[in-house]
Design a protein around this motif. Structure first.
Motif: not given
Length: 169
Positions: A20, A56, A126, A130
């Motif tokens: 992530t 995402g 990103s 999100s």
């Protein structure tokens, strides 16, 4: 700077469950995940496709991939990264929507002779709206032999995976 550790007491390859990238600002944040070198155990094995699962992704929250192959794991470091283009110069990427697409018969990872070892690289970007999340990667061979997993990539005791993060403004 981030660190991604995989610890396992089993002989099988560890599974990456999640990577992530998060940010609290409007700046673009990007990160990469480079797999360990996988040994397909036979130079005649040809890559059929690479597929992945994740979530995402949007037009600003991006997940893309590249692969490279070589005769030996040491040779991977000087081989160029490839996307779907048959010219492997590091500028072509498999986009999230390309997951599972078959490599063309003229793709360098499909023509043989240099494909015993394979490695993939994931790019996550990103803008903070999100978070693109990777949950799985599969490299499918046209000729399948069980791969070997190097738990000492990129260095002894590293667990087989490396990751890095870069802030782009």
């Amino acid at each position: 700077k981030s660190q991604f550790d995989v610890n396992t007491d089993i002989i099988e390859a560890p599974i990456v469950n999640e990577v992530t990238v998060r940010t609290a600002t409007a700046a673009t944040v990007s990160g990469t995940l480079t797999s360990s070198a996988y040994d397909s155990s036979d130079a005649s094995n040809l890559i059929g496709n690479i597929s992945w699962t994740g979530s995402g992704t949007t037009t600003t929250e991006v997940m893309k991939f590249q692969i490279r192959t070589a005769t030996t794991s040491a040779d991977l470091s000087w081989h160029s990264w490839c996307g779907p283009s048959t010219t492997c110069d590091g500028t072509s990427y498999f986009l999230y929507t390309d997951s599972g697409a078959a490599l063309s018969g003229s793709h360098p990872a499909r023509i043989g002779g240099d494909d015993k070892f394979v490695q993939y690289k994931v790019f996550l970007e990103s803008e903070g709206i999100s978070t693109p999340t990777l949950t799985g990667v599969t490299v499918q061979y046209v000729v399948n032999a069980p791969p070997e997993f190097n738990l000492n990539y990129p260095s002894a005791g590293a667990g087989g995976v490396s990751a890095s993060e870069a802030l782009t403004t």
